[in-house]
Write a protein that holds these residues in place. Structure first.
Motif, PDB file in Angstrom:
ATOM      1  N   HIS A  34      10.311  -5.499  41.888  1.00  0.00           N
ATOM      2  CA  HIS A  34      10.523  -6.231  40.639  1.00  0.00           C
ATOM      3  C   HIS A  34       9.440  -7.293  40.435  1.00  0.00           C
ATOM      4  N   GLU A  35       8.992  -7.894  41.542  1.00  0.00           N
ATOM      5  CA  GLU A  35       7.921  -8.888  41.445  1.00  0.00           C
ATOM      6  C   GLU A  35       6.617  -8.237  40.966  1.00  0.00           C
ATOM      7  N   VAL A  36       6.305  -7.066  41.523  1.00  0.00           N
ATOM      8  CA  VAL A  36       5.108  -6.347  41.079  1.00  0.00           C
ATOM      9  C   VAL A  36       5.244  -5.971  39.602  1.00  0.00           C
ATOM     10  N   ARG A  37       6.416  -5.535  39.229  1.00  0.00           N
ATOM     11  CA  ARG A  37       6.653  -5.157  37.828  1.00  0.00           C
ATOM     12  C   ARG A  37       6.371  -6.326  36.885  1.00  0.00           C
ATOM     13  N   GLN A  38       6.852  -7.509  37.264  1.00  0.00           N
ATOM     14  CA  GLN A  38       6.653  -8.668  36.404  1.00  0.00           C
ATOM     15  C   GLN A  38       5.175  -9.041  36.307  1.00  0.00           C
ATOM     16  N   ARG A  39       4.474  -8.954  37.406  1.00  0.00           N
ATOM     17  CA  ARG A  39       3.049  -9.310  37.382  1.00  0.00           C
ATOM     18  C   ARG A  39       2.243  -8.300  36.558  1.00  0.00           C
ATOM     19  N   LEU A  40       2.620  -7.042  36.621  1.00  0.00           N
ATOM     20  CA  LEU A  40       1.971  -6.050  35.770  1.00  0.00           C
ATOM     21  C   LEU A  40       2.294  -6.302  34.303  1.00  0.00           C
ATOM     22  N   ALA A  41       3.549  -6.687  34.029  1.00  0.00           N
ATOM     23  CA  ALA A  41       3.929  -7.008  32.650  1.00  0.00           C
ATOM     24  C   ALA A  41       3.132  -8.200  32.139  1.00  0.00           C
ATOM     25  N   ASP A  42       2.892  -9.176  33.018  1.00  0.00           N
ATOM     26  CA  ASP A  42       2.084 -10.340  32.623  1.00  0.00           C
ATOM     27  C   ASP A  42       0.668  -9.920  32.227  1.00  0.00           C
ATOM     28  N   ALA A  43       0.226  -8.796  32.784  1.00  0.00           N
ATOM     29  CA  ALA A  43      -1.109  -8.289  32.463  1.00  0.00           C
ATOM     30  C   ALA A  43      -1.076  -7.298  31.299  1.00  0.00           C
ATOM     31  N   GLY A  44       0.088  -7.155  30.664  1.00  0.00           N
ATOM     32  CA  GLY A  44       0.199  -6.277  29.511  1.00  0.00           C
ATOM     33  C   GLY A  44       0.446  -4.822  29.851  1.00  0.00           C
ATOM     34  N   LEU A  45       0.861  -4.543  31.087  1.00  0.00           N
ATOM     35  CA  LEU A  45       1.089  -3.159  31.510  1.00  0.00           C
ATOM     36  C   LEU A  45       2.569  -2.908  31.739  1.00  0.00           C
ATOM     37  N   GLU A  46       3.001  -1.703  31.422  1.00  0.00           N
ATOM     38  CA  GLU A  46       4.392  -1.328  31.659  1.00  0.00           C
ATOM     39  C   GLU A  46       4.491  -0.615  32.997  1.00  0.00           C
ATOM     40  N   ALA A  47       5.470  -0.994  33.799  1.00  0.00           N
ATOM     41  CA  ALA A  47       5.595  -0.469  35.159  1.00  0.00           C
ATOM     42  C   ALA A  47       6.800   0.451  35.291  1.00  0.00           C
ATOM     43  N   PHE A  48       6.618   1.505  36.078  1.00  0.00           N
ATOM     44  CA  PHE A  48       7.665   2.450  36.418  1.00  0.00           C
ATOM     45  C   PHE A  48       7.782   2.467  37.942  1.00  0.00           C
ATOM     46  N   VAL A  49       8.917   2.937  38.450  1.00  0.00           N
ATOM     47  CA  VAL A  49       9.128   2.881  39.900  1.00  0.00           C
ATOM     48  C   VAL A  49       9.617   4.227  40.412  1.00  0.00           C
ATOM     49  N   LYS A  50       9.208   4.557  41.643  1.00  0.00           N
ATOM     50  CA  LYS A  50       9.692   5.756  42.318  1.00  0.00           C
ATOM     51  C   LYS A  50       9.815   5.474  43.813  1.00  0.00           C
ATOM     52  N   THR A  51      10.699   6.207  44.452  1.00  0.00           N
ATOM     53  CA  THR A  51      10.754   6.134  45.903  1.00  0.00           C
ATOM     54  C   THR A  51       9.506   6.807  46.459  1.00  0.00           C
ATOM     55  N   SER A  52       9.083   6.372  47.614  1.00  0.00           N
ATOM     56  CA  SER A  52       7.911   7.000  48.228  1.00  0.00           C
ATOM     57  C   SER A  52       8.290   8.238  49.023  1.00  0.00           C
ATOM     58  N   GLY A  53       9.604   8.398  49.282  1.00  0.00           N
ATOM     59  CA  GLY A  53      10.038   9.459  50.177  1.00  0.00           C
ATOM     60  C   GLY A  53       9.927   9.049  51.626  1.00  0.00           C
ATOM     61  N   GLY A  54       9.422   7.843  51.858  1.00  0.00           N
ATOM     62  CA  GLY A  54       9.328   7.291  53.213  1.00  0.00           C
ATOM     63  C   GLY A  54      10.213   6.068  53.321  1.00  0.00           C
ATOM     64  N   LYS A  55       9.609   4.894  53.619  1.00  0.00           N
ATOM     65  CA  LYS A  55      10.391   3.665  53.778  1.00  0.00           C
ATOM     66  C   LYS A  55      10.362   2.770  52.554  1.00  0.00           C
ATOM     67  N   GLY A  56       9.409   2.982  51.650  1.00  0.00           N
ATOM     68  CA  GLY A  56       9.195   1.991  50.612  1.00  0.00           C
ATOM     69  C   GLY A  56       9.316   2.507  49.199  1.00  0.00           C
ATOM     70  N   LEU A  57       8.613   1.812  48.300  1.00  0.00           N
ATOM     71  CA  LEU A  57       8.641   2.125  46.873  1.00  0.00           C
ATOM     72  C   LEU A  57       7.218   2.129  46.331  1.00  0.00           C
ATOM     73  N   HIS A  58       7.012   2.905  45.282  1.00  0.00           N
ATOM     74  CA  HIS A  58       5.757   2.889  44.545  1.00  0.00           C
ATOM     75  C   HIS A  58       6.034   2.354  43.146  1.00  0.00           C
ATOM     76  N   VAL A  59       5.315   1.312  42.763  1.00  0.00           N
ATOM     77  CA  VAL A  59       5.357   0.815  41.394  1.00  0.00           C
ATOM     78  C   VAL A  59       4.112   1.352  40.693  1.00  0.00           C
ATOM     79  N   VAL A  60       4.325   2.084  39.612  1.00  0.00           N
ATOM     80  CA  VAL A  60       3.253   2.840  38.978  1.00  0.00           C
ATOM     81  C   VAL A  60       3.121   2.414  37.521  1.00  0.00           C
ATOM     82  N   ALA A  61       1.898   2.168  37.093  1.00  0.00           N
ATOM     83  CA  ALA A  61       1.632   1.782  35.707  1.00  0.00           C
ATOM     84  C   ALA A  61       0.639   2.763  35.085  1.00  0.00           C
ATOM     85  N   PRO A  62       0.987   3.375  33.945  1.00  0.00           N
ATOM     86  CA  PRO A  62       0.045   4.264  33.269  1.00  0.00           C
ATOM     87  C   PRO A  62      -1.033   3.468  32.544  1.00  0.00           C
ATOM     88  N   LEU A  63      -2.251   3.976  32.566  1.00  0.00           N
ATOM     89  CA  LEU A  63      -3.388   3.313  31.922  1.00  0.00           C
ATOM     90  C   LEU A  63      -4.031   4.234  30.888  1.00  0.00           C
TER      91      LEU A  63
END
Length: 833
Positions: free
Chosen positions: A684-713
C-alpha cells in the motif's frame, strides 16, 4: 492512546455464575495504573491470558501458544472481554460446567509502559517490567474477515536485550510456575479435586430452571445409535431470504463425532468407524470438551494456503501417515448430555455448539455461518477459490437424508466418479497415467472420460499397485467405447470412487480439463450418478490446443500431481488473461525437464530443436548476440509447456519497442520474520508513492513470499529514467522507515525487513508474469488480485488447481483496466517524506 469505557465488564459478569466460581465480580476501578498480568489457564485448551490495565479494567487477550521471547516471532492473541483489576490476583480452579472451567495460575505480573501506538487503532508498542518477561513488545490487530466474530491480534517480541535467540530455552518451559504461589497449573488442578460447594440458586431462578434443556424442543432421551447424516441438495444458485444461513463448504471427510464419557468415535457418513485413521490429537481434543456425552456433525480437513481446506492435501497426509495437520470443524449438534437436540432449531443447536467448542483455534473448531445474501457469500467464497457454500434453514430441525433444508452451491464442477480402468504411465511402469471414469445411469455404468492430472507421485504409485489387483478382462461399461476411448485402457472392477474437479461437460457428455482430488472410500460406487453442475451459459470456451505434447503424463509437481497435460490445461484456461502480459515480449524461461525436483535452468536464448511455434527475436541493442525467445499465440505457450518452461519471465517492454518500458514492477520480498500484514502494508505504501507520481498501481502475488506492485506506463521514458525513478522510490521508503524496508539486496540487512527490489526495472531484466506458474512446491501462480483482497489471502494462496475456479467466479477482473490506466512517467524521482 485511547482506551474503552469498561462497559465490557457487563460481558464478563454475564458469562459467570459467581455462586459457582471464586472469580471476582466485575467492577470498574477508579484508579489509573499500568499493571499487567499473564495468567496460565488450563481450560479446554491450555493458553496464556495477557491482561493490560487501561481505564480501570484489564484489557485481555488469550495468547494461544503463550508469549515468546524470540524477536519477531508472532503469537496469535485473541481479544476477549475486559476483566476487573481484581482478576489480576486470581489463582485457583474454575469449576467444571462454568465458563472457562479449569485451573488458573498467575504466571507473570508487573507493570507495563506505553511507548507508541494507539490501542483503539489496533497497534500498540509497550515495555513489560515483569518477574519473567521484560523489554519491548508489540500488539497488532489483524484485519478481520467478513462474518468473523473474534478479534485477532498478534503479540510480537521486539529485538532488544531481553530477547532470546531462536535456539535458546523457551521461557514457558523454563519457568512454568506461578509467581504468586510457586505452584504449577497442574498442581493447582490436583489440589482442586474436592467438589465445589453446592450452588445456591441465582436470584429469580429455581433449581428446576437450572436443569432446563440446552435448547428449545430438546428432549431428554438416551444417547441414540448412529444418526444418518443430513445431506444437501445441489442447486445452481443459493436460496434467497432471511430464513437461510450460509456456511463455507469444507473440502474433507464428513464425520460424526460421538463422545460418550471418555470414549470418542469418528464415524463416516455410512457409519464406518474411522477413529484410528486420524490419530489421537483430534480425539483427545474432542474428549477434552466440557460434555459427558455428545453427537456432533462435522468435517475433518487439512488446511493449506491461507486457511482453505484441501482434500488433496488430506489424502496425501493420510497416505503418508501424517496426522499433525488434521482439523475437525463441527457445524451441528444432535445430542448433548442426555438431551436429543434434533428437533431444536438449527440456530439454537449452533449456539449451544459454539458455547461447547469455543472460538479459540484448535484441533476442534466451530464452523461459523453468515446471514448475508447467499449469492454474495457464494461469490466471495468462489473468489477465494473455496469449494462453495452450504445454505441451511435457520429454524429447521436436523433431518437425516437428502432434503430441501440444506442447499449446496458449488464454485466449480466437482463430483465423485466410478473408477472403471486406468492407462499406465508413459514415463514409469510403476505409475498410472490416467484413470478411466464412469457414472451410473439407470443401473448401467456410462463412460464419462479420463482424468490424467492431480495425482501425487506417491498416490499414482499406490493406485497402480491397487488397481493391478482389481483388473478384469471385459469392459464394465454398458456401452462400447470408441477406439480412442479404449486405447491403452486396463479395465478394473468398478468398486472405487474418485473425486474429480473439472471445468465443464463437453457436448458428448465427457469431462473437460479434469483433475483428480482423491479417493472417496467413504462412498459406495453404486451411489455415483451424474450431478447437475454450475451453469456454464455464456462462459467462453478455451481455445483449442494444437501442439502435441509428448509424455503428457510426465509429473512436473510431484506432491500436487500436476502433469504436463495439467499445466497445458491450466494455460489454455487462463490464456485470455495471461496473453497481454507475455505475447510479443522477450522472455526468460525457467525450464525444469524433470519437474520441480530435477535440474532447473534459466533460458533466454533460442536452443537447438526449438519449436516452430516459439519466435526467435534479435535484441537490436546487441546485434552480435544469439536470438532470444518470444511467443505470439496459444500455440507458442503450449510449445513452452512442451519445453518444460515452468516459469515465464517477460521483459517490461515489447519486441516492438525494446528501449521504452510499458511496465514498472516493484517486488516486495520479505526477509526472515516479516509478517504478511507488513508486506501488505508495504504494498500500500508503494501504491501511494506511485500515485503521488501520477501512476496507477495494481498488485499481484509473486507466487513466492511477497507481492509485486505493478504500474502500467505509456512507453515514453527510457530504461535509465525508469530505473532512476524506481531506485529513488525504493531508497526513499528505506530512508523513511529503515526498520521496515531496505533497498539493497544484501541478505545480512534483510532480517525482519522487506526488500523493495527495483532492479526488475532495467534493460534486460525480467519479472515473473501475471498468471505464470512457479517452479516451487505447492504449484503457486503469480495472481493479480484486488487491493481489498490482500488481507484475505496469503502469498502463495492461488495455485494451478484453484485459479481457473477463481477466474470463473470473478464478477470483475481486478486488472481489467490495467492497460487503459497507462500513464507516461513525467515526474522527477520521489523525495523522502
Amino acid at each position: 492512546m485511547a482506551g474503552t469505557s469498561g462497559a465490557g465488564l457487563d460481558t464478563y459478569n454475564e458469562k459467570r455464575d459467581f455462586t459457582q466460581t471464586r472469580e471476582p465480580r466485575g467492577r470498574k476501578a477508579a484508579k489509573a495504573g499500568r499493571s499487567f498480568v499473564i495468567q496460565k489457564h488450563a481450560a479446554t485448551r491450555l493458553h496464556y491470558d495477557l491482561r493490560l490495565e487501561m481505564d480501570g479494567v484489564l484489557k485481555s487477550w488469550a495468547v494461544t501458544k503463550g508469549p515468546s521471547l524470540v524477536a519477531g516471532e508472532k503469537r496469535l492473541a485473541v481479544h476477549v472481554e475486559d476483566h476487573p483489576l481484581d482478576y489480576g490476583g486470581f489463582e485457583g480452579t474454575i469449576p467444571k460446567g462454568n465458563y472457562g472451567a479449569g485451573a488458573v495460575i498467575v504466571w507473570d505480573r508487573g507493570d507495563w509502559v506505553p511507548i507508541d501506538g494507539d490501542y483503539a487503532k489496533g497497534k500498540l508498542e509497550f515495555e513489560l517490567k515483569g518477574e519473567k518477561l521484560g523489554g519491548r513488545w508489540h500488539l497488532v490487530r489483524m484485519r478481520g474477515r467478513r462474518g468473523e466474530k473474534r478479534e485477532n491480534w498478534l503479540l510480537i517480541k521486539s529485538e532488544d536485550e531481553a530477547a532470546r535467540p531462536g535456539d535458546a530455552a523457551d521461557i514457558l518451559s523454563e519457568r512454568p510456575e506461578s509467581v504468586k504461589t510457586g505452584r504449577t497449573v497442574e498442581e493447582v488442578a490436583e489440589g482442586a479435586e474436592e467438589k465445589p460447594k453446592p450452588a445456591k440458586p441465582k436470584p429469580g431462578r429455581t433449581r428446576k430452571a437450572d436443569e432446563k434443556a440446552p435448547a428449545p424442543r430438546a428432549k431428554k432421551a438416551p444417547m441414540p445409535d448412529f444418526i444418518e447424516p443430513a445431506l444437501a441438495t445441489l442447486k445452481p444458485a443459493p436460496p434467497t431470504g432471511s430464513k437461510w444461513l450460509h456456511e463455507v463448504k469444507f473440502d474433507g471427510y464428513r464425520l460424526q463425532a460421538r463422545l460418550d464419557g471418555q470414549t470418542v468415535r469418528l464415524l463416516t457418513r455410512s457409519g464406518l468407524d474411522w477413529t484410528d485413521r486420524f490419530g489421537a490429537e483430534v480425539t483427545d481434543a474432542l474428549r477434552a470438551l466440557p460434555a459427558e456425552s455428545a453427537i456432533m456433525d462435522g468435517e475433518l480437513v487439512v488446511e493449506s494456503g491461507a486457511g482453505s481446506s484441501d482434500f488433496s492435501a488430506l489424502q496425501a497426509d493420510l497416505s503418508e501417515g501424517r496426522k499433525d495437520r488434521f482439523v475437525f470443524y463441527v457445524f451441528d449438534l444432535m445430542y448433548l448430555n442426555g438431551y436429543d437436540l434434533r428437533e431444536a432449531p438449527l440456530i439454537e443447536r449452533k449456539g449451544v455448539l459454539e458455547e461447547l467448542v469455543g472460538t479459540e483455534p484448535g484441533r476442534v473448531r466451530f464452523s461459523s455461518h453468515f446471514g448475508e445474501s447467499g449469492s454474495m457469500v457464494l461469490r466471495h467464497a468462489c473468489r477465494l477459490s473455496l469449494e462453495g457454500i452450504i445454505s441451511k434453514e435457520a429454524d429447521a430441525p436436523y433431518r437425516s437424508g437428502r432434503g430441501k433444508g440444506w442447499i449446496k452451491s458449488k464454485c466449480s464442477d466437482r463430483q465423485e466418479f466410478v473408477v472403471a480402468g486406468y492407462v499406465p504411465s508413459t514415463t514409469s511402469d510403476k505409475l498410472i497415467g490416467s484413470l478411466v471414469l464412469g457414472v451410473f445411469e439407470g443401473g448401467a455404468l456410462v463412460h464419462v472420460g479420463r482424468v490424467g492430472t492431480g495425482f501425487s507421485q506417491k498416490i499414482a504409485g499406490e493406485l497402480r499397485a491397487r488397481l493391478e489387483g482389481m483388473r478384469i478382462e471385459k469392459s464394465p461399461f454398458a456401452g462400447k467405447l470408441t477406439a480412442d476411448e479404449a486405447r491403452g485402457v486396463r479395465f478394473v472392477r468398478p468398486d472405487l470412487v474418485a473425486e474429480v474437479e473439472f471445468r465443464a461437460w463437453t457436448a458428448d457428455g465427457l469431462l473437460r480439463h479434469a483433475s483428480f482430488r482423491g479417493l472417496r472410500e467413504d462412498k459406495a460406487a453404486a451411489e455415483v450418478v451424474r450431478e447437475s453442475g454450475p451453469s456454464k451459459v455464456g462462459e467462453p470456451k478455451p481455445q483449442k490446443r494444437r501442439v502435441t505434447l509428448t509424455h503428457p503424463d510426465r509429473i512436473y509437481w510431484p506432491d500436487e500431481g500436476i502433469t504436463k497435460e495439467g499445466l497445458a490445461d491450466y494455460y489454455a484456461e487462463v490464456w485470455p488473461k495471461i496473453a497481454p502480459f507475455i505475447v510479443g515480449r522477450p522472455l526468460a524461461l525457467l525450464r525444469c525437464p524433470g519437474g520441480i525436483n530435477g535440474q532447473k535452468f534459466f533460458q533466454k536464448h533460442a536452443w537447438n530443436g526449438i519449436s516452430k511455434h516459439i519466435s526467435q527475436v534479435k535484441d537490436p541493442g546487441k546485434k552480435a548476440e544469439e536470438a532470444m525467445v518470444a511467443i505470439n499465440d496459444l500455440d507458442g505457450l503450449m510449445a513452452l509447456v512442451q519445453s518444460a518452461a515452468l516459469e515465464i519471465h517477460p521483459w517490461g517492454s515489447t519486441v516492438a519497442d525494446w528501449d521504452h518500458p510499458d511496465t514498472i514492477t516493484m517486488d516486495l520480498d520479505p526477509g526472515e520474520g516479516v509478517a504478511w500484514e507488513a508486506v501488505v502494508a508495504g504494498a500500500h505504501e508503494v501504491r501511494q508513492r506511485l500515485a503521488d507520481a501520477g501512476l496507477e498501481a495494481f498488485v499481484k502475488t509473486s507466487g513466492g513470499k511477497g507481492l509485486h506492485v505493478v504500474a502500467p506506463l505509456k512507453p515514453k521514458a527510457d530504461w535509465p529514467a525508469v530505473k532512476a525513478f524506481t531506485k529513488a522510490l525504493a531508497g526513499a521508503m528505506a530512508a523513511d522507515d529503515p526498520e521496515a524496508y531496505v533497498a539493497t539486496i544484501t541478505k545480512s540487512r534483510r532480517k525482519g525487513r522487506i526488500l523493495i527490489d527495483y532492479l526488475r526495472n532495467q534493460r534486460g531484466m525480467t519479472a515473473v508474469a501475471a498468471y505464470s506458474t512457479r517452479a516451487r512446491p505447492g504449484a503457486a501462480v503469480s495472481m493479480p488480485v484486488a487491493w481489498e483482497e490482500l488481507d484475505q489471502i496469503g502469498p502463495a494462496y492461488f495455485t494451478v488447481l484453484n485459479t481457473p475456479g477463481r477466474l470463473a467466479a470473478l464478477d470483475r477482473d481486478p486488472w481489467e483496466d490495467f492497460h487503459a490506466a497507462a500513464r507516461p512517467l513525467e515526474v522527477k524521482p520521489p523525495r523522502r517524506r
